[in-house]
Every structure is written in C-alpha cells, then in structure tokens.
Design a protein around this motif. Structure first.
Motif, PDB file in Angstrom:
ATOM      1  N   LEU A 207      38.823 -34.688  -1.224  1.00  0.00           N
ATOM      2  CA  LEU A 207      38.135 -33.949  -1.995  1.00  0.00           C
ATOM      3  C   LEU A 207      38.262 -33.971  -3.497  1.00  0.00           C
ATOM      4  O   LEU A 207      39.589 -34.164  -3.891  1.00  0.00           O
ATOM      5  CB  LEU A 207      38.257 -32.432  -1.624  1.00  0.00           C
ATOM      6  CG  LEU A 207      37.766 -32.267   0.272  1.00  0.00           C
ATOM      7  CD1 LEU A 207      38.471 -30.793   0.299  1.00  0.00           C
ATOM      8  CD2 LEU A 207      36.526 -32.374   0.340  1.00  0.00           C
TER       9      LEU A 207
ATOM     10  N   SER B 240      32.288 -19.869  -3.331  1.00  0.00           N
ATOM     11  CA  SER B 240      33.201 -20.565  -4.049  1.00  0.00           C
ATOM     12  C   SER B 240      32.216 -22.056  -4.536  1.00  0.00           C
ATOM     13  O   SER B 240      31.307 -22.249  -3.949  1.00  0.00           O
ATOM     14  CB  SER B 240      34.404 -21.272  -3.194  1.00  0.00           C
ATOM     15  OG  SER B 240      35.002 -20.239  -2.719  1.00  0.00           O
TER      16      SER B 240
ATOM     17  N   TRP C 152      31.852 -25.949  -5.196  1.00  0.00           N
ATOM     18  CA  TRP C 152      32.357 -27.056  -4.382  1.00  0.00           C
ATOM     19  C   TRP C 152      31.687 -28.234  -5.116  1.00  0.00           C
ATOM     20  O   TRP C 152      30.833 -28.188  -6.093  1.00  0.00           O
ATOM     21  CB  TRP C 152      31.688 -27.150  -3.252  1.00  0.00           C
ATOM     22  CG  TRP C 152      32.115 -26.267  -2.024  1.00  0.00           C
ATOM     23  CD1 TRP C 152      31.601 -24.900  -1.929  1.00  0.00           C
ATOM     24  CD2 TRP C 152      33.315 -26.331  -1.292  1.00  0.00           C
ATOM     25  NE1 TRP C 152      32.730 -24.227  -0.780  1.00  0.00           N
ATOM     26  CE2 TRP C 152      33.591 -25.171  -0.621  1.00  0.00           C
ATOM     27  CE3 TRP C 152      34.073 -27.408  -0.753  1.00  0.00           C
ATOM     28  CZ2 TRP C 152      34.433 -24.536   0.308  1.00  0.00           C
ATOM     29  CZ3 TRP C 152      35.094 -27.082   0.046  1.00  0.00           C
ATOM     30  CH2 TRP C 152      35.336 -25.834   0.897  1.00  0.00           C
ATOM     31  N   SER C 153      32.275 -29.286  -5.077  1.00  0.00           N
ATOM     32  CA  SER C 153      32.011 -30.676  -5.931  1.00  0.00           C
ATOM     33  C   SER C 153      30.725 -31.148  -5.457  1.00  0.00           C
ATOM     34  O   SER C 153      30.013 -31.894  -6.398  1.00  0.00           O
ATOM     35  CB  SER C 153      32.993 -31.743  -5.805  1.00  0.00           C
ATOM     36  OG  SER C 153      34.343 -31.238  -6.269  1.00  0.00           O
TER      37      SER C 153
ATOM     38  N   ALA D 284      38.156 -24.711  -3.611  1.00  0.00           N
ATOM     39  CA  ALA D 284      37.204 -23.979  -2.657  1.00  0.00           C
ATOM     40  C   ALA D 284      38.159 -23.950  -1.442  1.00  0.00           C
ATOM     41  O   ALA D 284      37.978 -22.881  -0.573  1.00  0.00           O
ATOM     42  CB  ALA D 284      35.904 -24.756  -2.888  1.00  0.00           C
ATOM     43  N   LEU D 285      38.468 -25.111  -0.856  1.00  0.00           N
ATOM     44  CA  LEU D 285      38.938 -25.129   0.542  1.00  0.00           C
ATOM     45  C   LEU D 285      40.377 -24.489   0.793  1.00  0.00           C
ATOM     46  O   LEU D 285      40.386 -23.681   1.736  1.00  0.00           O
ATOM     47  CB  LEU D 285      39.205 -26.398   1.020  1.00  0.00           C
ATOM     48  CG  LEU D 285      39.990 -26.907   2.251  1.00  0.00           C
ATOM     49  CD1 LEU D 285      38.842 -26.303   3.547  1.00  0.00           C
ATOM     50  CD2 LEU D 285      39.934 -28.325   2.588  1.00  0.00           C
TER      51      LEU D 285
ATOM     52  N   GLU E 232      30.763 -32.131   0.457  1.00  0.00           N
ATOM     53  CA  GLU E 232      31.982 -31.741   0.389  1.00  0.00           C
ATOM     54  C   GLU E 232      32.286 -30.366   1.072  1.00  0.00           C
ATOM     55  O   GLU E 232      33.415 -30.156   1.528  1.00  0.00           O
ATOM     56  CB  GLU E 232      32.944 -31.903  -0.820  1.00  0.00           C
ATOM     57  CG  GLU E 232      33.021 -33.516  -1.457  1.00  0.00           C
ATOM     58  CD  GLU E 232      33.835 -33.555  -2.558  1.00  0.00           C
ATOM     59  OE1 GLU E 232      34.585 -32.467  -3.024  1.00  0.00           O
ATOM     60  OE2 GLU E 232      34.153 -34.785  -2.911  1.00  0.00           O
ATOM     61  N   LEU E 233      31.427 -29.472   0.873  1.00  0.00           N
ATOM     62  CA  LEU E 233      31.371 -28.256   1.276  1.00  0.00           C
ATOM     63  C   LEU E 233      31.219 -28.120   3.004  1.00  0.00           C
ATOM     64  O   LEU E 233      32.103 -27.638   3.860  1.00  0.00           O
ATOM     65  CB  LEU E 233      30.172 -27.480   0.897  1.00  0.00           C
ATOM     66  CG  LEU E 233      29.960 -26.051   1.557  1.00  0.00           C
ATOM     67  CD1 LEU E 233      29.258 -25.090   0.388  1.00  0.00           C
ATOM     68  CD2 LEU E 233      29.491 -25.986   2.777  1.00  0.00           C
TER      69      LEU E 233
ATOM     70  N   SER F  11      36.449 -28.909  -5.008  1.00  0.00           N
ATOM     71  CA  SER F  11      36.461 -28.583  -3.530  1.00  0.00           C
ATOM     72  C   SER F  11      37.602 -28.474  -3.005  1.00  0.00           C
ATOM     73  O   SER F  11      37.915 -27.636  -2.096  1.00  0.00           O
ATOM     74  CB  SER F  11      35.765 -29.846  -2.894  1.00  0.00           C
ATOM     75  OG  SER F  11      34.446 -30.003  -3.256  1.00  0.00           O
TER      76      SER F  11
ATOM     77  N   VAL G 276      33.470 -19.460   1.595  1.00  0.00           N
ATOM     78  CA  VAL G 276      32.849 -20.793   1.527  1.00  0.00           C
ATOM     79  C   VAL G 276      31.727 -20.848   0.576  1.00  0.00           C
ATOM     80  O   VAL G 276      31.518 -21.407  -0.549  1.00  0.00           O
ATOM     81  CB  VAL G 276      32.525 -21.394   2.697  1.00  0.00           C
ATOM     82  CG1 VAL G 276      31.806 -22.748   2.791  1.00  0.00           C
ATOM     83  CG2 VAL G 276      33.789 -21.713   3.697  1.00  0.00           C
TER      84      VAL G 276
ATOM     85  N   GLY H 102      34.535 -29.483   4.350  1.00  0.00           N
ATOM     86  CA  GLY H 102      35.482 -28.567   3.978  1.00  0.00           C
ATOM     87  C   GLY H 102      35.417 -27.403   5.221  1.00  0.00           C
ATOM     88  O   GLY H 102      36.099 -27.066   5.845  1.00  0.00           O
TER      89      GLY H 102
ATOM     90  N   SER I 278      25.576 -25.110  -1.428  1.00  0.00           N
ATOM     91  CA  SER I 278      26.512 -25.147  -2.508  1.00  0.00           C
ATOM     92  C   SER I 278      26.098 -25.499  -3.762  1.00  0.00           C
ATOM     93  O   SER I 278      26.707 -25.905  -4.832  1.00  0.00           O
ATOM     94  CB  SER I 278      26.895 -26.871  -1.967  1.00  0.00           C
ATOM     95  OG  SER I 278      25.750 -27.530  -2.101  1.00  0.00           O
TER      96      SER I 278
END
Length: 274
Positions: free
Chosen positions: A3, A89, A91-92, A10-11, A96-97, A7, A86, A100, A54
C-alpha cells in the motif's frame, strides 16, 4: 499487500476501529468478517461504487453517508462502524481501499478463530489446503481462471473442503479464490497461512521432508529453528519421497537445503569452481 502511504495510514485507522469494535462483547467477529468481505465482493463488481467510496474530491462525511445509505439495515452495526472509518479515510486508490477492506475482513475472521480457540486449527487447515492446490496444477489453474465464474469456483471449493475444515478456513479460502484474478491461488493461500501464524506471533517454516518426521524429530527441528531465528517458528511439514533423503526448510526468502539432491548440487557447484 503493498500500500502507498495514504492507504497505510487509512488501514491503520481502520484496524484500530476494528479492534475497538471486536472488543465489545456483543460483537460477533465472524459475522463482521463475513460482512466486510461481502462488501469487498460488491466493490470488486461495481467499479463506479468503488470509485465513489474512495473519491478524495468528496468530503469524508459524503463518503460515509453514501456507505450508510447503501448498507444500513443490511449489515450489522459493528461492521458499519468499521466501514464508516474506511469510507471516511483517504486511500491512495480505489483498489487499495478494497485490498485494505479485505485485510480487515480476514483479520476479523482470524479474531473469531482466536476467540473460539481454533486459530491453530485454521492455520494448519490453510496449510493443508495450500498444499493440495500446489500439488494439483490443474486445480490451481481452474481456481485461478479469469474466465471462470465466481459461483463455479465457490462450488468447487465447497465440494472439496466443505465439512472437512473450520468455517473460518472455508470462508478465507473462498475469498482468496474469488479475488485471485489470475495471480495464483497458491500465493494467496500461503499469505493466509502466514497471517494465521502471525496471530500467535509466529513465523512460518515450510518443511519438505523425504520421510515422515516423528514427534521427537519435529520437536527437535522446531527448537533448532526457534534458536536460529530468535523467535517462535510454526512448522508446516510436507512429505516428498522424491527428495531422496533429508529435508528442505523455507522461512521467508531463506532456504535451508539438507537433501541428498541439494548436497549433490552444492558439490557440483564446488567442483565447477575448482
């Protein structure tokens, strides 16, 4: 799972939220895990929804409201609380969301196995399933086939392993198969074995032996590896008579080859350099 920085942050936040949610006595970790993975499946199918959840140009509140509107009344409140974090936040990327979220679902399922005292059983079963797949290339090909339907693959997994493994094991295996997308089911299963071992703060040693090891030999090998690596090592042993004698041990990227074939290869290399 690799990630980018946003991300990873966020994770980390979502993992903290998951831990808080599952610490509540009223939360069912298995249900939360199943529900989070069902959302992963939905986001994999619905590209537009994945992008909306996302979308960094939307406010965190807008993304959280979207998730609540979609899933309120369909998922348990503990799972919704994790999804709030989730969605709220940054995420990149959409992919990736979902990766995660898959990690969170797996973590919840392994937590449920811990709570029932079955995490060691799940770890062992995941290893056995991984070996079955590795030893049957046609099976791995069928499970990794991009053109195969998810339902057909699910039916195949259940036909092979249903009623033979813990429900957590079966759910995790099905999830790997559904998301393999040609990347190889075997690799995903090996990652699950590692995750299960890490729940008990152990690293995994994959041992291939020419002959079955006795309990005493297994204990001695475990002790030697614990001392060698300075941490607890989970042994997963497979017998392969083709080795001709001895055994091969793989821990991470390091391979210790004590087989007759390995010794002959080493001798040939020394002779070639002479």
């Amino acid at each position: 799972m690799t990630l980018h920085a946003a991300s990873r942050e966020a994770l980390g936040l979502a993992e903290e939220r998951l831990g808080e949610v599952l610490a509540d006595a009223g939360a069912d970790a298995a249900t939360v895990g199943d529900e989070l993975l069902s959302v992963v499946d939905l986001l994999d199918r619905e590209i537009g929804l994945r992008r909306a959840v996302s979308d960094a140009s939307a406010t965190p509140e807008a993304r959280t409201t979207l998730v609540r509107r979609l899933f309120d009344g369909k998922l348990s409140e503990p799972a919704l609380k994790v999804l709030d974090t989730v969605a709220g936040s940054r995420w990149s990327s959409p992919r990736e969301l979902t990766d995660g979220l898959e990690s969170l679902g797996r973590s919840a399922l392994l937590t449920s196995a811990e709570k029932t005292g079955n995490v060691d059983i799940v770890e062992s079963q995941l290893f056995q399933v991984a070996r079955v797949v590795a030893n049957h290339p046609e099976l791995e090909k069928a499970l990794s086939d991009l053109t195969g339907s998810a339902e057909a693959k699910r039916t195949l997994v259940r036909g092979l392993f249903a009623d033979k493994v813990d429900v957590v094991t079966e759910t995790l295996v099905e999830q790997v198969v559904r998301r393999a997308k040609g990347r190889g089911v075997g690799v995903g299963l090996d990652k699950l074995v590692k995750l299960a071992a890490e729940r008990r703060q152990r690293s995994v040693a994959y041992v291939t032996s020419a002959n079955a090891l006795s309990d005493e030999q297994t204990a001695q090998l475990g002790t030697k590896l614990n001392d060698m690596y300075g941490r607890q090592i989970a042994l997963h042993i497979e017998v392969d008579p083709r080795l001709g004698g001895g055994l091969v041990v793989r821990v991470g990227d390091e391979v210790i080859d004590g087989t007759a074939a390995g010794q002959l290869a080493a001798l040939r290399r020394r002779l070639a350099r002479a």
